[in-house]
Write a protein that holds these residues in place. Structure first.
Motif, PDB file in Angstrom:
ATOM      1  N   ASP A  93      10.738  36.446  64.136  1.00  0.00           N
ATOM      2  CA  ASP A  93      10.333  36.127  62.771  1.00  0.00           C
ATOM      3  C   ASP A  93       9.058  35.309  62.689  1.00  0.00           C
ATOM      4  O   ASP A  93       8.258  35.509  61.768  1.00  0.00           O
ATOM      5  N   PHE A  94       8.829  34.400  63.633  1.00  0.00           N
ATOM      6  CA  PHE A  94       7.583  33.632  63.562  1.00  0.00           C
ATOM      7  C   PHE A  94       6.397  34.515  63.921  1.00  0.00           C
ATOM      8  O   PHE A  94       5.337  34.427  63.306  1.00  0.00           O
ATOM      9  N   ALA A  95       6.571  35.403  64.885  1.00  0.00           N
ATOM     10  CA  ALA A  95       5.514  36.369  65.200  1.00  0.00           C
ATOM     11  C   ALA A  95       5.229  37.258  63.999  1.00  0.00           C
ATOM     12  O   ALA A  95       4.073  37.608  63.724  1.00  0.00           O
ATOM     13  N   ARG A  96       6.268  37.607  63.256  1.00  0.00           N
ATOM     14  CA  ARG A  96       6.089  38.417  62.040  1.00  0.00           C
ATOM     15  C   ARG A  96       5.289  37.636  60.997  1.00  0.00           C
ATOM     16  O   ARG A  96       4.418  38.199  60.319  1.00  0.00           O
ATOM     17  N   ALA A  97       5.563  36.353  60.859  1.00  0.00           N
ATOM     18  CA  ALA A  97       4.821  35.525  59.909  1.00  0.00           C
ATOM     19  C   ALA A  97       3.337  35.454  60.270  1.00  0.00           C
ATOM     20  O   ALA A  97       2.477  35.372  59.389  1.00  0.00           O
ATOM     21  N   ALA A 196      15.026  24.984  54.801  1.00  0.00           N
ATOM     22  CA  ALA A 196      13.697  24.376  54.859  1.00  0.00           C
ATOM     23  C   ALA A 196      12.817  25.297  55.690  1.00  0.00           C
ATOM     24  O   ALA A 196      12.997  25.414  56.900  1.00  0.00           O
ATOM     25  N   ALA A 197      11.868  25.981  55.031  1.00  0.00           N
ATOM     26  CA  ALA A 197      11.118  27.060  55.670  1.00  0.00           C
ATOM     27  C   ALA A 197       9.650  26.699  55.869  1.00  0.00           C
ATOM     28  O   ALA A 197       8.958  26.329  54.923  1.00  0.00           O
ATOM     29  N   ASN A 198       9.208  26.824  57.112  1.00  0.00           N
ATOM     30  CA  ASN A 198       7.789  26.783  57.441  1.00  0.00           C
ATOM     31  C   ASN A 198       7.238  28.207  57.456  1.00  0.00           C
ATOM     32  O   ASN A 198       6.121  28.466  57.050  1.00  0.00           O
ATOM     33  N   ARG A 206      14.356  38.842  57.269  1.00  0.00           N
ATOM     34  CA  ARG A 206      14.728  38.485  55.898  1.00  0.00           C
ATOM     35  C   ARG A 206      13.653  37.569  55.328  1.00  0.00           C
ATOM     36  O   ARG A 206      13.319  36.548  55.910  1.00  0.00           O
ATOM     37  N   LEU A 207      13.135  37.926  54.164  1.00  0.00           N
ATOM     38  CA  LEU A 207      12.029  37.187  53.544  1.00  0.00           C
ATOM     39  C   LEU A 207      12.603  36.066  52.685  1.00  0.00           C
ATOM     40  O   LEU A 207      12.545  36.100  51.455  1.00  0.00           O
ATOM     41  N   ILE A 208      13.151  35.048  53.346  1.00  0.00           N
ATOM     42  CA  ILE A 208      13.875  33.991  52.652  1.00  0.00           C
ATOM     43  C   ILE A 208      12.960  33.143  51.777  1.00  0.00           C
ATOM     44  O   ILE A 208      13.348  32.697  50.706  1.00  0.00           O
ATOM     45  N   GLY A 242      12.197  39.659  49.220  1.00  0.00           N
ATOM     46  CA  GLY A 242      11.911  38.338  48.659  1.00  0.00           C
ATOM     47  C   GLY A 242      12.196  38.252  47.178  1.00  0.00           C
ATOM     48  O   GLY A 242      11.943  37.221  46.554  1.00  0.00           O
ATOM     49  N   GLY A 243      12.753  39.316  46.598  1.00  0.00           N
ATOM     50  CA  GLY A 243      13.018  39.326  45.173  1.00  0.00           C
ATOM     51  C   GLY A 243      14.091  38.347  44.725  1.00  0.00           C
ATOM     52  O   GLY A 243      14.181  38.027  43.534  1.00  0.00           O
ATOM     53  N   HIS A 244      14.895  37.840  45.656  1.00  0.00           N
ATOM     54  CA  HIS A 244      15.966  36.906  45.313  1.00  0.00           C
ATOM     55  C   HIS A 244      15.451  35.627  44.665  1.00  0.00           C
ATOM     56  O   HIS A 244      16.172  34.985  43.907  1.00  0.00           O
ATOM     57  N   VAL A 245      14.199  35.243  44.953  1.00  0.00           N
ATOM     58  CA  VAL A 245      13.692  33.961  44.440  1.00  0.00           C
ATOM     59  C   VAL A 245      13.537  33.976  42.921  1.00  0.00           C
ATOM     60  O   VAL A 245      13.376  32.922  42.305  1.00  0.00           O
ATOM     61  N   HIS A 246      13.576  35.153  42.306  1.00  0.00           N
ATOM     62  CA  HIS A 246      13.458  35.244  40.852  1.00  0.00           C
ATOM     63  C   HIS A 246      14.812  35.135  40.152  1.00  0.00           C
ATOM     64  O   HIS A 246      14.871  35.086  38.921  1.00  0.00           O
TER      65      HIS A 246
END
Length: 293
Positions: A93-97, A196-198, A206-208, A242-246
């Motif tokens: 996931d960090f490589a994906r970021a 807590a996401a960096n 998962r695009l938390i 990432g649509g959950h944030v709405h």
């Protein structure tokens, strides 16, 4: 020419760590770079190898998944040693970021020619767990339970293990009462998790936290409150985009330091490795690690 030390987790991604390095290693050596390879038998051993290599002025390559990336990145945080990632785990996931390519030739080009750029790291402190530093995220709640199930999975790999672990965790989860203090301001929360996401990603893509950035000096704090299970399953599906944030059940805050507490024992995790119980204090360490990407 650059000198690399590759630290390999031989069990990452179903023992694909070493295989992932073979083609890349040939490309690096053909370009004139120096490369030595070390195989770790534990995360602590990998961190020790990385520190020693950094003291010799070498660029350290973390070969594996988010556990070894976060563990080595944390060990090198604040030392000035440059980190490169060779994604070869289940999550990556960090490589994906960082938008690192899977193609060995494209990755070799980055490792050989990119200028190091500073990224933030996360300091994690608990009274019952040794202080540690990680790269991606700290999560307290149902996702920590899901990650535990995924790590123990034997038949499933990659995203499938995380999804199955999530389903198993949700079916047995009961809402927890949290107290979350962000930069001195207290918030009450009853629900499924506090993250807590960096990095924007966790749990194998998962695009938390879609708004999280690895170099902005802030953590994105995502809180998912109590809701019917059917709604939470729909929300889990929205983590792909990432649509959950709405949704009104999701609250996103931003801060540099937070403390997460709960009224009952609630597990927390970090970068797929740390497995402990709240309370925990989390702090961002801005621009603390130079990375090739």
């Amino acid at each position: 020419m650059r000198q690399f030390t590759a630290v390999v987790n031989p069990t990452a991604g179903g023992s694909t760590g070493a295989a992932s390095l073979l083609h890349l290693a040939r490309l690096l050596r053909e370009a004139g770079a120096g490369l030595e390879t070390e195989y770790s038998h534990s995360l602590a051993h990998a961190q020790e190898i990385a520190r020693r290599a950094g003291e010799r002025g070498r660029i350290v390559l973390a070969v594996g998944g988010d556990g070894i990336a976060g563990g080595i990145g944390g060990a090198l945080s604040g030392t000035g040693t440059v980190l490169g990632l060779v994604p070869a785990g289940r999550g990556n996931d960090f490589a994906r970021a960082l938008e690192l390519p899977a193609d060995p030739a494209a990755l070799a080009d980055i490792l050989l020619h990119a200028e190091p750029r500073p990224v933030d790291t996360i300091e994690v402190e608990s009274a019952v767990h040794a202080r540690t530093v990680v790269l991606g995220s700290v999560y307290a709640g149902v996702d920590a339970v899901a990650n535990r199930h995924a790590n123990n999975a034997r038949l499933l790999r990659g995203s499938a293990s995380y999804y199955a672990g999530g389903l198993r965790a949700v079916t047995s989860w009961r809402a927890a009462d949290y107290r979350v203090t962000v930069d001195g301001e207290e918030h009450t929360h009853r629900g499924y998790t506090v993250v807590a996401a960096n990095s924007p990603y966790y749990g194998s893509g998962r695009l938390i936290a879609p708004g999280a950035r690895v170099d902005d000096g802030l953590l994105d704090i995502v809180m998912i409150r109590d809701a019917p299970r059917r709604l939470f399953f729909a929300l889990m599906n929205e983590l792909k985009s990432g649509g959950h944030v709405h949704r009104p059940e999701v609250r996103v805050l931003h801060g540099r330091e937070l403390r997460i507490e709960a009224a009952r024992p609630v597990p927390y995790g970090a970068d797929g490795e740390v497995d402990a119980t709240l309370p925990v204090t989390v702090r961002v360490r801005p621009a603390d690690l130079p990375v090739l990407y």
